[in-house]
Design a protein around this motif. Structure first.
Motif, PDB file in Angstrom:
ATOM      1  N   TYR A   1       4.594  48.856   5.450  1.00 12.54           N
ATOM      2  CA  TYR A   1       4.776  48.102   6.699  1.00 12.54           C
ATOM      3  C   TYR A   1       5.311  48.858   7.922  1.00 12.54           C
TER       4      TYR A   1
ATOM      5  N   TRP B   1       7.800  48.664  10.739  1.00 13.40           N
ATOM      6  CA  TRP B   1       8.751  47.693  11.525  1.00 13.40           C
ATOM      7  C   TRP B   1       8.841  48.297  12.971  1.00 13.40           C
TER       8      TRP B   1
ATOM      9  N   GLY C   1       7.617  48.560   2.102  1.00 10.91           N
ATOM     10  CA  GLY C   1       7.443  47.163   1.568  1.00 10.91           C
ATOM     11  C   GLY C   1       8.070  46.529   2.910  1.00 10.91           C
ATOM     12  N   ARG C   2       8.358  45.019   2.650  1.00 12.50           N
ATOM     13  CA  ARG C   2       8.453  44.025   3.617  1.00 12.50           C
ATOM     14  C   ARG C   2       9.946  43.328   3.471  1.00 12.50           C
ATOM     15  N   SER C   3      10.601  44.091   2.414  1.00 11.23           N
ATOM     16  CA  SER C   3      12.101  43.411   2.030  1.00 11.23           C
ATOM     17  C   SER C   3      13.000  43.569   3.111  1.00 11.23           C
ATOM     18  N   GLY C   4      13.798  42.740   3.246  1.00 12.67           N
ATOM     19  CA  GLY C   4      14.954  42.620   4.162  1.00 12.67           C
ATOM     20  C   GLY C   4      15.649  43.901   4.269  1.00 12.67           C
ATOM     21  N   GLN C   5      15.885  44.426   2.907  1.00 13.19           N
ATOM     22  CA  GLN C   5      16.782  45.747   2.959  1.00 13.19           C
ATOM     23  C   GLN C   5      16.144  47.092   3.707  1.00 13.19           C
ATOM     24  N   HIS C   6      14.802  46.833   4.109  1.00  6.82           N
ATOM     25  CA  HIS C   6      14.199  48.016   5.021  1.00  6.82           C
ATOM     26  C   HIS C   6      14.699  47.404   6.464  1.00  6.82           C
TER      27      HIS C   6
ATOM     28  N   GLU D   1      17.350  46.055   7.252  1.00  5.38           N
ATOM     29  CA  GLU D   1      18.938  46.624   7.584  1.00  5.38           C
ATOM     30  C   GLU D   1      19.069  47.930   7.441  1.00  5.38           C
TER      31      GLU D   1
ATOM     32  N   TYR E   1      10.497  35.182   9.870  1.00  3.19           N
ATOM     33  CA  TYR E   1      10.445  35.873   8.489  1.00  3.19           C
ATOM     34  C   TYR E   1      11.863  35.822   7.650  1.00  3.19           C
TER      35      TYR E   1
ATOM     36  N   GLY F   1      13.053  37.367   5.768  1.00  3.61           N
ATOM     37  CA  GLY F   1      14.037  38.810   5.380  1.00  3.61           C
ATOM     38  C   GLY F   1      15.001  39.349   6.359  1.00  3.61           C
TER      39      GLY F   1
ATOM     40  N   ARG G   1      19.076  38.392   5.829  1.00  4.54           N
ATOM     41  CA  ARG G   1      19.730  39.545   5.372  1.00  4.54           C
ATOM     42  C   ARG G   1      20.948  40.175   6.335  1.00  4.54           C
TER      43      ARG G   1
END
Length: 312
Positions: free
Chosen positions: A62, A64, A88-93, A95, A110, A112, A115
């Motif tokens: 992804y 961002w 990836g698309r996880s909220g950790q990215h 953050e 979204y 994510g 977070r």
């Protein structure tokens, strides 16, 4: 080059892009640092297909996008956008990318991004402002399938909010806030009554029920524009900056590897920021790469940001 009768192998072109991105990386880092010093940003993400070595297929990463555009309320910071590649698309990215940012973040729905405002989160305060365009889009999709008076009324109500925003565009935050309190706040209060009324009568699993639930779920963030004249009514600013990425994705199909995607993000960030500032990207990149090769000092890297470029 081909139109001029010059044949260059694809690998040669890719190597040049990689080398240019390497030289431009400090400028990109300065760009994203400058954006994160803002108190209000837009953020969105879009797919970035990347070749998966050895698997003979692509994997989905992804881009961002962090965008700033304070022109609608007369802010002095120049507009800009920075794309960051993540696997990836996880909220950790989100953050990780937003580390150090404090302020208002305009987003779509979204999950994510939740977070960033978790109660147990340790870090700078972030407020999420949600997007009326996404809420409207869900209702518009319903109207296209046949007669849908409730959805049509919802679209009309949201349209009234946009009509007020058109009148307020370009004015000061204080004037925009006063205009919204006088014109939009009563419409929002009435819409809340309308929303509660119809949610109690529409099946929750139906398309209309899901659209109304979406609006109710993000209601507080959708109403954030009533409390701050700098906040936009939607996230369209960053969506417009992502559109060229999506178009180029159709042309290029995929990046050759993760490093290629990072190079893509670096150069796209500078090109799109040039466009936001009405600067010729080719002239800027030519001048900036020449300046870097001639020994420009790292401590003065901010001088090379697109909005500081002056055509010679």
């Amino acid at each position: 080059m081909s139109r001029q009768g010059i044949h260059l192998d694809r690998s040669t072109l890719a190597d040049w892009v990689g080398r240019a991105a390497f030289e431009l990386r400090p400028v990109f880092d300065a760009l994203i640092a400058d954006l994160k010093r803002s108190t209000k940003l837009f953020v969105d993400e879009t797919r970035a297909p990347v070749l998966d070595p050895g698997c003979r297929k692509t994997k989905t990463g992804y881009f961002w996008a962090l965008a700033r555009d304070d022109r609608p309320w007369g802010g002095g910071a120049p507009p800009g956008v920075a794309f960051t590649y993540a696997p990836g698309r996880s909220g950790q990215h989100a953050e990780r990318i937003l580390k150090g940012f404090t302020g208002v973040l305009q987003v779509d729905g979204y999950a994510g991004y939740n977070r960033l405002i978790a109660p147990d989160r340790v870090g700078p305060d972030i407020t999420l402002a949600y997007c009326w365009s996404h809420a409207r889009r869900k209702l518009v999709e319903i109207t296209r399938t046949g007669a849908a008076p409730i959805a049509e009324e919802g679209v009309k109500r949201i349209g009234e909010l946009y009509r007020i925003e058109t009148e307020l565009r370009g004015l000061s935050p204080e004037t925009r806030l006063a205009g919204r309190q006088a014109g939009s706040a009563p419409l929002i209060a009435d819409m809340r009554t309308w929303l509660t009324h119809h949610r109690a009568r529409v099946a929750g699993k139906s398309p209309l029920g899901e659209a109304l639930t979406y609006i109710a779920k993000y209601w507080e963030g959708l109403c954030a524009f009533l409390t701050d004249g700098r906040i936009e009514i939607d996230n369209n600013t960053v969506e417009r900056t992502i559109r060229p990425i999506a178009l180029n994705r159709k042309n290029a199909l995929f990046a050759g590897h993760d490093a290629g995607a990072e190079n893509w993000a670096t150069i796209a960030s500078l090109i799109e920021t040039c466009k936001l500032n009405a600067i010729d990207p080719y002239a800027y990149l030519t001048s900036t790469l020449t300046t870097i090769v001639n020994g420009h000092k790292q401590r003065r890297i901010e001088e090379l940001l697109p909005w500081n470029y002056q055509e010679k």
